[in-house]
Structure formats: structure tokens, C-alpha cells
Motif scaffolding. Structure first.
Motif, PDB file in Angstrom:
ATOM      1  N   GLN A 337       0.846  -1.183   0.000  1.00  0.00           N
ATOM      2  CA  GLN A 337       0.000   0.000   0.000  1.00  0.00           C
ATOM      3  C   GLN A 337       0.880   1.230   0.000  1.00  0.00           C
ATOM      4  OE1 GLN A 337      -3.205   0.491  -0.294  1.00  0.00           O
ATOM      5  NE2 GLN A 337      -3.141   2.698   0.046  1.00  0.00           N
ATOM      6  N   ASP A 338       0.730   2.034  -1.057  1.00  0.00           N
ATOM      7  CA  ASP A 338       1.524   3.253  -1.198  1.00  0.00           C
ATOM      8  C   ASP A 338       3.027   2.983  -1.035  1.00  0.00           C
ATOM      9  OD1 ASP A 338      -0.799   4.719  -1.562  1.00  0.00           O
ATOM     10  OD2 ASP A 338      -1.013   5.151   0.587  1.00  0.00           O
ATOM     11  N   GLU A 340       4.502   0.642   0.585  1.00  0.00           N
ATOM     12  CA  GLU A 340       4.934   0.007   1.837  1.00  0.00           C
ATOM     13  C   GLU A 340       4.460  -1.438   1.888  1.00  0.00           C
ATOM     14  OE1 GLU A 340       4.541   1.967   5.594  1.00  0.00           O
ATOM     15  OE2 GLU A 340       4.119   3.883   4.605  1.00  0.00           O
ATOM     16  N   SER A 357      -9.345   4.634   2.091  1.00  0.00           N
ATOM     17  CA  SER A 357      -8.078   4.494   1.347  1.00  0.00           C
ATOM     18  C   SER A 357      -8.337   3.743   0.060  1.00  0.00           C
ATOM     19  CB  SER A 357      -7.046   3.742   2.215  1.00  0.00           C
ATOM     20  OG  SER A 357      -5.831   3.612   1.528  1.00  0.00           O
ATOM     21  N   SER A 358      -7.397   3.893  -0.857  1.00  0.00           N
ATOM     22  CA  SER A 358      -7.502   3.156  -2.117  1.00  0.00           C
ATOM     23  C   SER A 358      -7.187   1.685  -1.885  1.00  0.00           C
ATOM     24  CB  SER A 358      -6.528   3.747  -3.155  1.00  0.00           C
ATOM     25  OG  SER A 358      -5.204   3.699  -2.642  1.00  0.00           O
ATOM     26  N   PRO A 360      -5.415  -1.734  -1.768  1.00  0.00           N
ATOM     27  CA  PRO A 360      -4.019  -2.169  -1.805  1.00  0.00           C
ATOM     28  C   PRO A 360      -3.810  -3.301  -2.821  1.00  0.00           C
ATOM     29  CG  PRO A 360      -5.147  -3.122   0.066  1.00  0.00           C
ATOM     30  CD  PRO A 360      -6.140  -2.230  -0.603  1.00  0.00           C
TER      31      PRO A 360
END
Length: 371
Positions: A337-338, A340, A357-358, A360
Motif C-alpha cells: 500500500q503506497d 509500503e 483508502s484506495s 491495496p
């Protein structure tokens, strides 16, 4: 004592000219015919107006009675009156079809005043000895003897010499009328997402003279639905809309009600996260009141997309505000995710209907490390 003066003035206005009038205010006393125990004089007319403090009655009985007999007591008589009502007329010295003597009969006044009058006509040939009577003030047991519902205590009545007072069951307060028992119910705040409300004492009659306020306050993003149950029983009027007791509801800019009678308002979709309910009762009635449940729902979020080689928990048909979804990957894959690397990731449905959140990604561990 304020009611005694009009009583006395009313009696004086009916006293014939030349009659003797005695005002008695002691708590007990004796009344006799003139010259008793000697024969009473001719052409006598005497009034004894008895008054005692409020909260007492007067009881009168005769110790001796011997008057001239006559048909329907048209010659000599003793008359007892109270509150403009004739309680008894006596004459003679024994009971007959047309004459009555007091004997052992005790006369009680309805309230705190009584009038006794004696009249003799122009002749007394047999020299009748007259009468002797005794009166006394007797405490009224208002708790037992009151027939006036407006003066009755709501819960408990306590008698004392000369009066009475009311008290209430635990949890109730005595109203300023010193008769009615009301409840203090203005700080009821509900913050759970669902709950049950009802009028005090439901399904028994609700308290009189009460103003209750109930507040349901949820976090912004929830919408409240109200559902009134049966039975619904609030005092009403056949011609005027809810003039006595009623329920009113304020939800945002929307108002609902007033509601009363025996027809439940049913389901109300308030479209608000804050609701205020007002319930008013007047000083009469024995209606059982109302019961209501409330639920809430939040903004709906679209079903989240399960990432390739990933899992969602829980899987539901519908997701709404405050729902949480845990995203994880199958063995051999790592959650990204982002940029990470994570063991798992949680997304939340927000009040505007979007996820926090978008989505993952799940990537193979080796490809992720080599990239």
C-alpha cells in the motif's frame, strides 16, 4: 376560614327581623331552648350559627327534646341547616307519621359550618320543656372521606388534625398544586446506535403535569429511524388536535406531530442524526402512554474490490458508515500500500460514502523484493 364569612352573611340575610342570632366559634358547646329546663316562651325565634376551622366537620346531637307536637312541625320546631340545605326538622316528643324527634340521631355537617334555629308560635298551653343539644368539631379524614377527584392525592394521602397532605412514590416529585405527582425527565440523552424509549411507568398510566424531553444524538453520518409500538394511548379530544397530552418530534428542520389518541405514528424516517422528542401531560387522565424503538443507519459505501490474490474480511452484501474491512493476502504474497509492505490493511467506510483508502495490492514476495 375564608368560606365562613360568606356563609354567615348569607344566613344573616335570611334571619327574620326581631329574631335573636348567636354566633358560635368554639370547638364544642351546648345549645338549649330559652329558659331550659323550664318551659320555653311563646313567639321565640332564635338562630345559632356555628363555624369551626376548615378541615373540621360539626356533629350535633340532642340530650333532651320536648316540643309542642304539630302536623309537619308547623307550630314549634328545631331546624338544622348547612350550606343552604335543610338537614333535619324536629318537633313533638315522639316520632309519628308527620313528626320526628332527634332521639339518638347524630347530625353531621358536610363542611365546617352549621345553623340551628328554634321557633315557637303564639301558644304553649302544655308548657313544653324544650331541648338541650351538644355540638363538637370533629376532624375530617380527607384521605378517606374526600369525594372530589380534583382534591385527591395522586399517590399517598396523609391525614392530620385539621387537614391533610400528599406525597409521591420514589422517583416522583410533588407538583405545585400539592396534589399531583410528576416526574423530572428533561435530561435523557441517548447516544447508542439503537435503543428503546417509553413514557414513564409504561405500560401503566404515565405521570400527570409533566414535561419530558428525550434526545437521541448520534455521530454525523448516521440517520435515525423511529418506530412506535402498539399500544399507543395518549389523552386526546374529539374536536381539537391534542389539546391535553401529546408527543412532538424535532429532527433537524423537520417537525412531526403532535401525536395523541390511540393510533400509533408508526415508522418515521427522520433523515437526521439528532432527534428531540417532547412529551407533555396535563393534570388529568389515566392513559398508559407510548413505547418506541429507534435504529440508525449510515451512508452506504460501494462494495470494496478484492485485490488479486487477496482476501476481504468480512464479506457483506452491503457496507455502511463505520464498517471496517480487513484486507490481507494469500500465502506467498505480500500486501503493498503506497509503496509500503504490510501484513494486513484496514479500510473504513466514511460518512460521505467513500472508503478511507484506495485498494491495496497483493504481490508475490520475490517479485516485490526484486523490484
Amino acid at each position: 376560614m375564608m368560606g365562613i364569612l360568606p356563609f354567615l352573611l348569607g344566613l344573616l340575610s335570611m334571619v327574620p327581623a326581631g329574631a335573636q342570632v348567636f354566633t358560635l366559634s368554639e370547638m364544642y358547646g351546648t345549645i338549649t331552648s330559652p329558659n331550659f329546663p323550664e318551659p320555653y316562651p311563646k313567639d321565640a325565634e332564635i338562630f345559632w350559627n356555628i363555624s369551626v376551622p376548615e378541615g373540621f366537620q360539626i356533629r350535633l346531637y340532642f340530650l333532651h327534646f320536648d316540643l309542642e307536637p304539630s302536623y309537619l312541625c308547623e307550630y314549634d320546631y328545631v331546624k338544622v341547616e348547612a350550606d343552604g340545605e335543610e338537614l333535619a326538622v324536629f318537633c313533638g316528643h315522639e316520632d309519628s307519621d308527620t313528626e320526628h324527634v332527634p332521639g339518638e340521631h347524630v347530625i353531621s355537617s358536610p363542611r365546617s359550618s352549621l345553623s340551628v334555629s328554634f321557633r315557637s308560635d303564639f301558644s304553649n298551653e302544655e308548657r313544653f320543656s324544650g331541648f338541650k343539644s351538644h355540638y363538637s368539631a370533629v376532624d375530617v379524614d380527607e384521605c378517606r372521606d374526600s369525594n372530589d377527584e380534583d382534591l385527591a392525592c395522586d399517590h399517598f394521602c396523609h391525614n392530620y388534625i385539621g387537614g391533610f397532605y400528599c406525597s409521591c412514590r420514589y422517583g416522583y416529585l410533588l407538583h405545585s398544586d400539592n396534589r399531583t405527582c410528576r416526574v423530572e425527565c428533561r435530561d435523557n440523552v441517548f447516544s447508542e446506535r439503537s435503543g428503546v424509549l417509553s413514557s414513564s411507568n409504561f405500560p401503566n398510566p404515565y405521570p400527570k403535569s409533566s414535561d419530558c424531553q428525550y434526545r437521541i444524538e448520534l455521530e454525523d453520518g448516521f440517520l435515525i429511524t423511529l418506530e412506535f409500538d402498539d399500544p399507543f394511548d395518549i389523552e386526546d379530544h374529539p374536536d381539537v388536535i391534542c389539546p391535553y397530552d401529546f408527543v412532538k418530534i424535532q429532527a433537524g428542520t423537520n417537525e412531526y406531530g403532535p401525536f395523541c389518541g390511540d393510533r400509533s405514528p408508526g415508522r418515521i424516517q427522520t433523515e437526521s442524526n439528532k432527534v428531540q422528542m417532547f412529551f407533555h401531560s396535563d393534570n388529568s387522565g389515566e392513559n398508559i402512554g407510548w413505547k418506541m424503538s429507534y435504529t440508525s443507519y449510515g451512508s452506504l459505501c460501494p462494495a470494496p474490490v478484492k485485490p488479486l490474490n487477496g482476501q476481504l474480511d468480512p464479506v457483506q452484501i452491503q457496507y455502511s458508515f463505520k464498517d471496517h474491512v480487513l484486507v490481507s493476502c494469500e500465502p506467498g504474497y505480500r500486501l503493498i500500500q503506497d509503496g509500503e509492505e504490510l501484513e494486513h490493511f484496514e479500510i473504513k467506510c466514511q460518512k460521505d460514502g467513500s472508503w478511507s483508502s484506495s485498494d491495496p495490492l497483493c504481490k508475490k514476495m520475490e517479485s516485490w523484493r526484486n523490484s
